[in-house]
Design an enzyme around this catalytic site. Structure first.
Site, PDB file in Angstrom:
ATOM      1  N   SER A   1       0.827  -1.212   0.000  1.00  0.00           N
ATOM      2  CA  SER A   1       0.000   0.000   0.000  1.00  0.00           C
ATOM      3  C   SER A   1       0.857   1.257   0.000  1.00  0.00           C
ATOM      4  O   SER A   1       0.646   2.169  -0.807  1.00  0.00           O
ATOM      5  CB  SER A   1      -0.912   0.006   1.233  1.00  0.00           C
ATOM      6  OG  SER A   1      -1.672  -1.174   1.296  1.00  0.00           O
TER       7      SER A   1
ATOM      8  N   GLU B   1       4.378 -11.752  -5.700  1.00  0.00           N
ATOM      9  CA  GLU B   1       4.424 -11.838  -7.164  1.00  0.00           C
ATOM     10  C   GLU B   1       3.232 -11.159  -7.834  1.00  0.00           C
ATOM     11  O   GLU B   1       3.398 -10.299  -8.699  1.00  0.00           O
ATOM     12  CB  GLU B   1       4.480 -13.309  -7.584  1.00  0.00           C
ATOM     13  CG  GLU B   1       4.486 -13.496  -9.101  1.00  0.00           C
ATOM     14  CD  GLU B   1       4.290 -14.944  -9.509  1.00  0.00           C
ATOM     15  OE1 GLU B   1       4.498 -15.251 -10.698  1.00  0.00           O
ATOM     16  OE2 GLU B   1       3.916 -15.756  -8.642  1.00  0.00           O
TER      17      GLU B   1
ATOM     18  N   ALA C   1      10.233   0.405   2.522  1.00  0.00           N
ATOM     19  CA  ALA C   1       8.864   0.242   3.020  1.00  0.00           C
ATOM     20  C   ALA C   1       8.508  -1.217   3.256  1.00  0.00           C
ATOM     21  O   ALA C   1       7.383  -1.519   3.680  1.00  0.00           O
ATOM     22  CB  ALA C   1       7.873   0.863   2.029  1.00  0.00           C
TER      23      ALA C   1
ATOM     24  N   LYS D   1       3.508   2.645  16.126  1.00  0.00           N
ATOM     25  CA  LYS D   1       3.504   1.526  17.077  1.00  0.00           C
ATOM     26  C   LYS D   1       4.902   1.231  17.617  1.00  0.00           C
ATOM     27  O   LYS D   1       5.066   0.435  18.543  1.00  0.00           O
ATOM     28  CB  LYS D   1       2.902   0.288  16.409  1.00  0.00           C
ATOM     29  CG  LYS D   1       1.415   0.461  16.103  1.00  0.00           C
ATOM     30  CD  LYS D   1       0.848  -0.704  15.334  1.00  0.00           C
ATOM     31  CE  LYS D   1      -0.655  -0.520  15.119  1.00  0.00           C
ATOM     32  NZ  LYS D   1      -0.994   0.691  14.353  1.00  0.00           N
TER      33      LYS D   1
ATOM     34  N   ASN E   1      -1.878   4.937  11.424  1.00  0.00           N
ATOM     35  CA  ASN E   1      -2.724   4.145  10.536  1.00  0.00           C
ATOM     36  C   ASN E   1      -2.988   4.889   9.231  1.00  0.00           C
ATOM     37  O   ASN E   1      -3.187   6.099   9.219  1.00  0.00           O
ATOM     38  CB  ASN E   1      -4.053   3.837  11.224  1.00  0.00           C
ATOM     39  CG  ASN E   1      -3.854   3.062  12.510  1.00  0.00           C
ATOM     40  OD1 ASN E   1      -3.677   1.860  12.514  1.00  0.00           O
ATOM     41  ND2 ASN E   1      -3.868   3.774  13.634  1.00  0.00           N
ATOM     42  N   VAL E   2      -3.016   4.128   8.156  1.00  0.00           N
ATOM     43  CA  VAL E   2      -3.184   4.719   6.832  1.00  0.00           C
ATOM     44  C   VAL E   2      -4.516   4.255   6.247  1.00  0.00           C
ATOM     45  O   VAL E   2      -4.805   3.058   6.194  1.00  0.00           O
ATOM     46  CB  VAL E   2      -2.016   4.320   5.909  1.00  0.00           C
ATOM     47  CG1 VAL E   2      -2.219   4.918   4.529  1.00  0.00           C
ATOM     48  CG2 VAL E   2      -0.699   4.802   6.491  1.00  0.00           C
TER      49      VAL E   2
ATOM     50  N   GLY F   1      -7.199   2.993   3.919  1.00  0.00           N
ATOM     51  CA  GLY F   1      -7.234   2.220   2.684  1.00  0.00           C
ATOM     52  C   GLY F   1      -6.074   1.278   2.494  1.00  0.00           C
ATOM     53  O   GLY F   1      -6.006   0.578   1.482  1.00  0.00           O
TER      54      GLY F   1
ATOM     55  N   ARG G   1      -7.127  -7.365  20.741  1.00  0.00           N
ATOM     56  CA  ARG G   1      -6.369  -8.473  20.168  1.00  0.00           C
ATOM     57  C   ARG G   1      -4.970  -8.520  20.778  1.00  0.00           C
ATOM     58  O   ARG G   1      -4.518  -7.535  21.372  1.00  0.00           O
ATOM     59  CB  ARG G   1      -6.289  -8.318  18.656  1.00  0.00           C
ATOM     60  CG  ARG G   1      -7.637  -8.366  17.968  1.00  0.00           C
ATOM     61  CD  ARG G   1      -7.541  -7.981  16.513  1.00  0.00           C
ATOM     62  NE  ARG G   1      -7.038  -6.623  16.329  1.00  0.00           N
ATOM     63  CZ  ARG G   1      -6.785  -6.079  15.148  1.00  0.00           C
ATOM     64  NH1 ARG G   1      -6.964  -6.771  14.048  1.00  0.00           N
ATOM     65  NH2 ARG G   1      -6.343  -4.840  15.070  1.00  0.00           N
TER      66      ARG G   1
END
Length: 650
Positions: A317, A341, A388, A434, A473-474, A476, A566
């Site tokens: 992303s 891939e 990234a 985080k 947080n991003v 999408g 979680r």
């Protein structure tokens, strides 16, 4: 040619033939039928016009008999029909252009008839047609042909929409774009919206209508005012309101069970059908209060233009958006590295289509495999690395910590070492909020990578400028909460929230990547840049709003279920703009974290121990060593909390 063959051929041409006279496809009137009806209208207009002129007590010229005049007039009109193409459009989709063609054809036919009449008079001393007759005939022919098209259009629209319930909508605004969308709604066939009015934000209009629809003033009594109008939805046009104002309106509208839609600006599309088909239900991303970022394109261009750029995790992303943005600065080459891939393949197809002039190299590879990375650095003189590549899903990483250690830490070590060895100018690492006081393995592994990059930046033997960027947080991104909620709503629920009070900061993918590029030019080496994430969003409120925007009622149509935190998940993310730990920079959305570096040898010793434990599959021992390197790492809701018992008891 036999008679039976001739009949079969005619039947083929009229029934199935690939020609202009097909009658089988009754979804539209064939052109020959349109021409035939138009000619009938011409003949009928002739008869009516002849009768009207006859009542005027005038004497017709006797050059031609009435039937001969009718035939002559009909042939003239037929010729102009073919010249101008009055029959070319679909009758049920007639527009102003088609009406103009009819008017032009009638006028042209009248001029031809007048020219013939006066030419005959010039040569033979007698006229053929009376001028009043030609004028009245042209008028009746034009009106008749126009009414024929309007009647067919109306009948088609009636039967198409028969049984359909249309949504009565108000358009927010009274500017040119909004009125253009209103026109599109008014004339469009087979659509689900009925224009009920416009909304003014500036002044109250008395007794003024646009397209026959009233104008309502948006004020404190707006929703009570429109209640008797049976309004179903509001449509925003081209995002001209601020997010703050739009959110206030949307919240009030949702309280009154109104649907919310977005429409594009008229300049975005070629025709009105495109506008109507692109009126979409508003998305939660459109309502999050994000402001545009002003980038220093000149400086970004100076370090990317005509350079070879390596982007790891390039099919993800964040990585793929960095690739798209870097492509705009005309680099010499972009090397896109990823181990996935299929995503890499689809990204290649997209980029080669959208940026055909950029030299790309798409490579399958794993940042854990140093030999593969060495070959890449040896073959290409890389100037900038955007790193990234990472594992990022908190609960999954908590169950598979070895993979995070090998990718997030050791993969970063491999890339950072090679960048220093091959004298890369800049190494920009993408980290996460985080990593601040981490409570999970993912955050701790990214913090360990930050520590190593920071220590390497201070090493006297390196000329590479190592820069770390950290954000939350991003919107999408793969696995993020908004696509997850959308999928749950589409499936009928329940929408699962881990805790009633959990909050998160959000940033759009393009915004995050723009700031990564900007931070890349600001860094001189060793900095950890953190991004201003704006105001936090309560996830429970987000779930409620998304359900209502989808046209459902939370708790009734779609259940919201609290499932508990979680493994490794925080209730509150750290505030990245905490003034006690950050310093401002010349860009208002980018701050620099104050960070005391560790000695490179000490960091290496810790990482060697962590890597050895990972190699042996000793998860508990490995995480204990990770906590030594990152002492602020205190596990929450995790099996690794046992390692923190001495610290917690203190």
């Amino acid at each position: 040619m036999t008679w039976s063959y001739f009949k079969r051929r005619v039947k083929h041409l009229l029934w199935n033939g690939d020609n202009k006279l097909r009658v089988r496809n009754l979804r539209y009137l064939p052109r020959w039928i349109v021409i035939a009806i138009d000619l009938c209208i011409v003949v009928l207009s002739f008869i009516v016009s002849f009768s009207i002129v006859a009542e005027m007590n005038v004497v017709f010229y006797d050059v031609l008999t009435a039937p001969q005049e009718c035939l002559f007039v009909t042939l003239v009109y037929l010729s102009t029909f073919f010249i101008i193409g009055t029959y070319a459009g679909l009758i049920r989709h007639s527009t102003f252009v088609d009406i103009f063609k009819i008017a032009f054809s009638s006028a042209m036919s009248s001029l031809i008839l007048l020219s013939v009449s006066y030419s005959y008079d010039f040569f033979f001393g007698d006229k053929i047609f009376l001028f009043p007759f030609i004028a009245i005939n042209a008028l009746f022919t034009f009106v008749g042909m126009m009414m024929f098209r309007l009647v067919i259009k109306s009948i088609y629209a009636y039967f198409t929409n028969l049984g359909k319930s249309k949504m009565r909508v108000l358009l927010m605004g009274v500017d040119d774009d909004t009125i253009a969308v209103g026109e599109a709604l008014s004339i469009s066939d087979n659509q689900n919206f009925e224009l009920a009015g416009f909304v003014s934000f500036k002044k109250r209009y008395q007794k003024i209508k646009i397209l026959g629809a009233p104008i309502f003033k948006y004020d404190s009594t707006f929703f009570e005012t429109i209640l008797p109008q049976d309004i179903d939805a509001l449509i925003f046009v081209s995002n001209k309101l601020s997010n703050y104002d739009k959110n206030r309106i949307v919240d009030k509208a949702l309280e009154h069970d109104l649907r919310i839609y977005d429409a594009p600006a008229i300049t975005t599309y070629d025709n009105q059908k495109d506008i109507v088909s692109n009126i979409k239900q508003i998305q939660i991303e459109d309502l999050l209060d994000r402001h545009p970022i002003n980038l220093d394109d000149t400086q970004i261009n100076s370090y990317l233009n005509n350079e070879t750029i390596l982007i790891t995790g390039g099919a993800g992303s964040i990585g793929s958006e960095i690739v798209r943005q870097v492509s705009q600065y005309k680099p010499k080459k972009i090397i896109v590295l990823d181990q996935a891939e299929s995503p890499l393949h689809w990204l290649e197809l997209e980029l080669l289509k959208n940026f055909p002039d950029v030299d790309y190299l798409f490579l399958l590879g794993d940042v854990r495999k140093k030999n593969r990375l060495v070959n890449i650095f040896e073959e290409h003189k890389i100037s900038v690395v955007f790193h990234a590549a990472a594992y990022k899903h908190v609960p999954l990483i908590e169950r598979n910590p070895t993979e995070a250690i090998q990718v997030n830490i050791l993969g970063t070590v491999n890339l950072a070492d090679l960048s220093s060895q091959f004298k890369v100018d800049r190494f920009v690492m993408v980290s996460t909020d985080k990593a601040v006081n981490p409570t999970n393995v993912m955050g701790a592994s990214k913090r360990a990578a930050e520590i190593y990059v920071r220590a390497l930046a201070d090493d006297v033997s390196t000329d590479t400028r190592f820069i770390t960027t950290r954000f939350g947080n991003v919107l999408g991104s793969n696995g993020s909460v908004i696509p997850h909620f959308k999928k749950q709503i589409e499936e009928g629920g329940p929408v699962t929230v881990t805790h009633e009070n959990i909050i998160r900061y959000f940033m759009t993918i393009p915004e995050a990547c723009q700031l990564v590029l900007q931070a890349g030019i600001m860094g001189q080496g060793g900095e950890v840049f953190v991004f201003d994430m704006g105001d936090p969003v309560r996830i429970m409120d987000l779930a409620h709003k998304m359900i209502k925007l989808s046209g459902y009622e939370p708790g009734e149509d779609i259940e919201i279920k609290v499932i508990g935190l979680r493994p490794g998940e925080k209730l509150y993310e750290e505030l990245l703009s905490d003034k006690a730990t950050t310093l401002p920079t010349h860009h208002k959305k980018i701050m620099r974290a104050t960070d005391q570096p560790m000695a490179l040898d000490d960091v290496l010793n810790h990482i060697i121990e962590i890597a050895a434990a990972a190699e042996n599959g000793e998860d508990i021992f490995m995480i204990s060593k990770l906590k030594k390197l990152v002492p602020e790492f205190i596990s929450e809701n995790s099996i690794y909390e046992v390692l923190d018992l001495p610290a917690k008891s203190e």
